[in-house]
Scaffold this active site. Sequence first.
Site, mmCIF file in Angstrom:
data_model
loop_
_atom_site.group_PDB
_atom_site.id
_atom_site.type_symbol
_atom_site.label_atom_id
_atom_site.label_comp_id
_atom_site.label_asym_id
_atom_site.label_seq_id
_atom_site.Cartn_x
_atom_site.Cartn_y
_atom_site.Cartn_z
ATOM 1 N N ILE A 1 17.509 21.487 99.808
ATOM 2 C CA ILE A 1 17.945 20.823 100.774
ATOM 3 C C ILE A 1 19.319 19.740 100.619
ATOM 4 O O ILE A 1 19.786 19.861 99.273
ATOM 5 C CB ILE A 1 16.939 19.566 100.610
ATOM 6 C CG1 ILE A 1 16.579 18.827 99.463
ATOM 7 C CG2 ILE A 1 15.494 20.037 101.042
ATOM 8 C CD1 ILE A 1 15.959 17.605 99.100
ATOM 9 N N ASP B 1 23.454 14.402 101.387
ATOM 10 C CA ASP B 1 24.782 13.878 101.331
ATOM 11 C C ASP B 1 25.305 12.574 101.614
ATOM 12 O O ASP B 1 24.572 11.626 102.309
ATOM 13 C CB ASP B 1 25.697 14.820 102.502
ATOM 14 C CG ASP B 1 25.784 16.318 102.265
ATOM 15 O OD1 ASP B 1 25.226 16.773 101.036
ATOM 16 O OD2 ASP B 1 26.207 16.873 102.862
ATOM 17 N N PHE C 1 32.972 16.636 97.974
ATOM 18 C CA PHE C 1 32.995 14.965 98.628
ATOM 19 C C PHE C 1 31.658 15.024 99.327
ATOM 20 O O PHE C 1 31.082 15.615 99.925
ATOM 21 C CB PHE C 1 34.174 14.768 99.406
ATOM 22 C CG PHE C 1 34.419 13.248 99.720
ATOM 23 C CD1 PHE C 1 35.512 12.644 99.162
ATOM 24 C CD2 PHE C 1 33.351 12.538 100.472
ATOM 25 C CE1 PHE C 1 35.667 11.424 99.305
ATOM 26 C CE2 PHE C 1 33.602 10.958 100.580
ATOM 27 C CZ PHE C 1 34.545 10.535 100.217
ATOM 28 N N TYR D 1 24.023 17.356 94.958
ATOM 29 C CA TYR D 1 23.850 18.839 95.228
ATOM 30 C C TYR D 1 24.624 19.649 94.428
ATOM 31 O O TYR D 1 24.265 20.666 94.259
ATOM 32 C CB TYR D 1 24.322 19.002 96.713
ATOM 33 C CG TYR D 1 23.977 20.422 97.464
ATOM 34 C CD1 TYR D 1 22.780 20.656 97.935
ATOM 35 C CD2 TYR D 1 24.998 21.249 97.455
ATOM 36 C CE1 TYR D 1 22.649 22.080 98.816
ATOM 37 C CE2 TYR D 1 24.925 22.576 98.064
ATOM 38 C CZ TYR D 1 23.688 22.788 98.618
ATOM 39 O OH TYR D 1 23.522 24.126 99.285
ATOM 40 N N GLY E 1 28.914 30.681 100.445
ATOM 41 C CA GLY E 1 29.920 29.543 100.928
ATOM 42 C C GLY E 1 29.004 28.838 102.182
ATOM 43 O O GLY E 1 28.008 28.718 102.188
HETATM 44 N N1 CAA Z 1 37.373 14.403 101.407
HETATM 45 C C1 CAA Z 1 38.334 13.237 101.023
HETATM 46 N N2 CAA Z 1 38.049 12.042 101.468
HETATM 47 C C2 CAA Z 1 36.905 11.928 102.224
HETATM 48 C C3 CAA Z 1 36.038 12.802 102.490
HETATM 49 C C4 CAA Z 1 36.311 14.234 102.295
HETATM 50 N N3 CAA Z 1 35.632 15.127 102.349
HETATM 51 N N4 CAA Z 1 34.949 12.406 103.290
HETATM 52 C C5 CAA Z 1 35.232 11.076 103.479
HETATM 53 N N5 CAA Z 1 36.315 10.870 102.929
HETATM 54 C C6 CAA Z 1 37.262 9.459 102.772
HETATM 55 C C7 CAA Z 1 37.265 8.726 104.092
HETATM 56 O O1 CAA Z 1 38.345 9.144 104.691
HETATM 57 C C8 CAA Z 1 37.264 7.364 103.680
HETATM 58 O O2 CAA Z 1 38.381 6.842 103.325
HETATM 59 P P1 CAA Z 1 38.776 5.448 103.315
HETATM 60 O O3 CAA Z 1 37.631 4.517 102.359
HETATM 61 O O4 CAA Z 1 40.216 5.452 102.738
HETATM 62 O O5 CAA Z 1 38.904 5.129 104.856
HETATM 63 C C9 CAA Z 1 36.214 7.296 102.582
HETATM 64 O O6 CAA Z 1 36.308 8.493 101.924
HETATM 65 C C10 CAA Z 1 34.953 7.118 103.108
HETATM 66 O O7 CAA Z 1 33.986 6.989 101.914
HETATM 67 P P2 CAA Z 1 32.549 6.670 102.310
HETATM 68 O O8 CAA Z 1 31.762 6.537 100.984
HETATM 69 O O9 CAA Z 1 32.261 5.680 103.367
HETATM 70 O O10 CAA Z 1 31.813 8.262 102.991
HETATM 71 P P3 CAA Z 1 31.492 8.560 104.259
HETATM 72 O O11 CAA Z 1 30.016 7.835 104.352
HETATM 73 O O12 CAA Z 1 32.392 8.274 105.481
HETATM 74 O O13 CAA Z 1 31.238 10.159 104.332
HETATM 75 C C11 CAA Z 1 30.032 12.144 103.906
HETATM 76 C C12 CAA Z 1 30.230 10.679 103.136
HETATM 77 C C13 CAA Z 1 28.985 11.702 104.813
HETATM 78 C C14 CAA Z 1 29.038 12.675 102.639
HETATM 79 C C15 CAA Z 1 31.108 12.839 104.259
HETATM 80 O O14 CAA Z 1 32.028 12.880 103.215
HETATM 81 C C16 CAA Z 1 30.709 14.491 104.511
HETATM 82 O O15 CAA Z 1 30.063 14.633 105.403
HETATM 83 N N6 CAA Z 1 31.204 15.241 103.559
HETATM 84 C C17 CAA Z 1 31.095 16.742 103.428
HETATM 85 C C18 CAA Z 1 29.667 17.045 102.930
HETATM 86 C C19 CAA Z 1 29.358 18.561 102.983
HETATM 87 O O16 CAA Z 1 30.411 19.391 103.030
HETATM 88 N N7 CAA Z 1 28.156 19.015 102.833
HETATM 89 C C20 CAA Z 1 27.830 20.386 103.074
HETATM 90 C C21 CAA Z 1 26.462 20.421 103.628
HETATM 91 S S1 CAA Z 1 26.104 22.137 103.760
HETATM 92 C C22 CAA Z 1 25.771 22.930 102.098
HETATM 93 O O17 CAA Z 1 25.890 22.111 101.235
HETATM 94 C C23 CAA Z 1 25.545 24.068 102.042
HETATM 95 C C24 CAA Z 1 26.431 24.874 101.119
HETATM 96 O O18 CAA Z 1 25.868 25.050 100.065
HETATM 97 C C25 CAA Z 1 27.833 25.179 101.388
#
Ligand code: CAA
Length: 253
Positions: free
Chosen positions: A97, A100, A154, A159, A190
């Site tokens: 699961i 995030d 990020f 996870y 991936g």
């Molecule tokens: N890289 C760099 N900076 C990032 C970022 C990223 N990926 N995501 C958000 N930020 C930055 C924002 O731009 C923002 O910057 P400012 O504060 O300067 O405005 C800040 O970080 C926001 O931080 P928050 O703590 O508020 O983050 P959020 O709540 O907006 O987002 C999150 C957090 C929802 C986890 C989001 O980052 C996200 O969706 N990340 C990707 C997660 C992901 O890839 N999950 C994979 C799921 S599938 C899987 O896991 C299967 C597998 O095995 C591959």
Amino acid sequence: MSQSAVTGRVAVVTGGIGGLGTEICRHLARQNRQVIAVDLAVRNERIAAFRDDVADLDGAVTFEAVDVSDFDSCQALASRIEQQHGRIDILVNAAGITRDASLRKMTPQHWHELMRVNLDGVFNMCRNVIEGMTSRGFGRIVNLSSVNGQTGQFGQTNYSAAKAGVHGFSMALARETARKGVTVNTVSPGYCDTPMVAAVSDEIRAGIIAEIPVGRLGSPADIARAVGFLGADDAGYITGINLPVNGGYFMSF
Ligand code: CAA
């Protein structure tokens, strides 16, 4: 395929009705394995959809409702299957699961819920099949990690930690069982075309796809093929490896 054609190994796939699990079950069944898909007793529609999905495999895939985060339930499951089928030859730990959140927003609940499924689940299942496999002198364990366990992501401290831990676990167990005919390997998918990845925001997902050299999300079949390869009888000299299947998203030596 008729029921009598299923004369091969007995395989258990956790997360068996999930995004990757269903295809892994189908792939193993096509390799003449008797497959037991293990998953939560989720809404009946999802289980019914799974049964429809595997109906063409004529009983080669059955379903067992078990929560892998519960040790006693895994123990009961393993004894039930061993009684019914005589053995468990292949274990695929695909239950996983996401919870995030960036660390500053992550709650202890986000952390513990994920660890209980993604890491405790691997222990709970392996611990309960390992005696049988080593005493019979044959076993194939394939644990599903993730590219995000290799690179970190990020919003995924929980996870990424669990998935990195999965491969550490595989390597250690591989050493413990290597002389007993049991191999233990990791497959690290991936980003694949699954509901888990669909839950990531469109913008973030588009950015990730743009960085995949192959130019697309992985398909569940891409992962199932790797699992089938490591689960084969003649894969006995491959143990303790991590097999990345990520379209080139992360390459390492
Ligand atoms: N890289 C760099 N900076 C990032 C970022 C990223 N990926 N995501 C958000 N930020 C930055 C924002 O731009 C923002 O910057 P400012 O504060 O300067 O405005 C800040 O970080 C926001 O931080 P928050 O703590 O508020 O983050 P959020 O709540 O907006 O987002 C999150 C957090 C929802 C986890 C989001 O980052 C996200 O969706 N990340 C990707 C997660 C992901 O890839 N999950 C994979 C799921 S599938 C899987 O896991 C299967 C597998 O095995 C591959």
